[in-house]
Design an enzyme around this catalytic site. Sequence first.
Site, PDB file in Angstrom:
ATOM      1  N   GLU A  55      -7.721  -0.353  -0.856  1.00  0.00           N
ATOM      2  CA  GLU A  55      -8.678  -0.508  -1.953  1.00  0.00           C
ATOM      3  C   GLU A  55      -9.514  -1.776  -1.792  1.00  0.00           C
ATOM      4  OE1 GLU A  55      -4.978   1.616  -3.590  1.00  0.00           O
ATOM      5  OE2 GLU A  55      -5.377  -0.053  -2.233  1.00  0.00           O
ATOM      6  N   CYS A  83      -1.756  -0.849  -6.502  1.00  0.00           N
ATOM      7  CA  CYS A  83      -0.854  -1.909  -6.947  1.00  0.00           C
ATOM      8  C   CYS A  83      -1.587  -2.811  -7.941  1.00  0.00           C
ATOM      9  CB  CYS A  83      -0.384  -2.713  -5.733  1.00  0.00           C
ATOM     10  SG  CYS A  83      -1.684  -3.740  -4.996  1.00  0.00           S
ATOM     11  N   CYS A  86      -4.766  -4.569  -6.398  1.00  0.00           N
ATOM     12  CA  CYS A  86      -5.910  -3.663  -6.205  1.00  0.00           C
ATOM     13  C   CYS A  86      -6.483  -3.203  -7.536  1.00  0.00           C
ATOM     14  CB  CYS A  86      -5.488  -2.474  -5.353  1.00  0.00           C
ATOM     15  SG  CYS A  86      -5.050  -2.969  -3.670  1.00  0.00           S
TER      16      CYS A  86
END
Length: 161
Positions: A55, A83, A86
């Site tokens: 990302e 996560c 990101c």
Amino acid sequence: MTDIDIMRRAIAQARRGDLLPGANPIGCVIVRDGRILAEGCNEVDARHDPTAHAEIVTIRRACEALGVSDLRGATLYSTLQPCGMCSMASIWAKIERIVYGAERRDVHDMYFEDRHFDTTDFIRDAFKDDIQLHGGLLAQECAALYVGPHEAVPEDEQVNR
């Protein structure tokens, strides 16, 4: 292009990442106004950079291509639930929407930071007006890219530990 079409591109990026030295099978595509701005995969080991998640790599490419730091109106597609890092980068980049495939429960817990904290809950609660989250698109196809939630993985072979 539909969400499914774009997620299939993200899956292709993940498969590409699985074959590249130092990359990993997490794929990402960013789209705005029906146009692909950038694509990428996880390049943490290739770049020796713990922030080079798919990302982040793709956000950087999109911003560089446009010469901006604001991706307002864009949608980020990822094969795996982003996560915390990101997710926050997406908010800072003013991504309007995140669409992801495999969710936390679909993969081994080694892929996520704090095992008791679900970033999507935090985002939905704290940033509910800033970003839309849609999970589970082509979830089984995306989850097949990763170690399953109940598979035995020796501790020294687990990523993100």
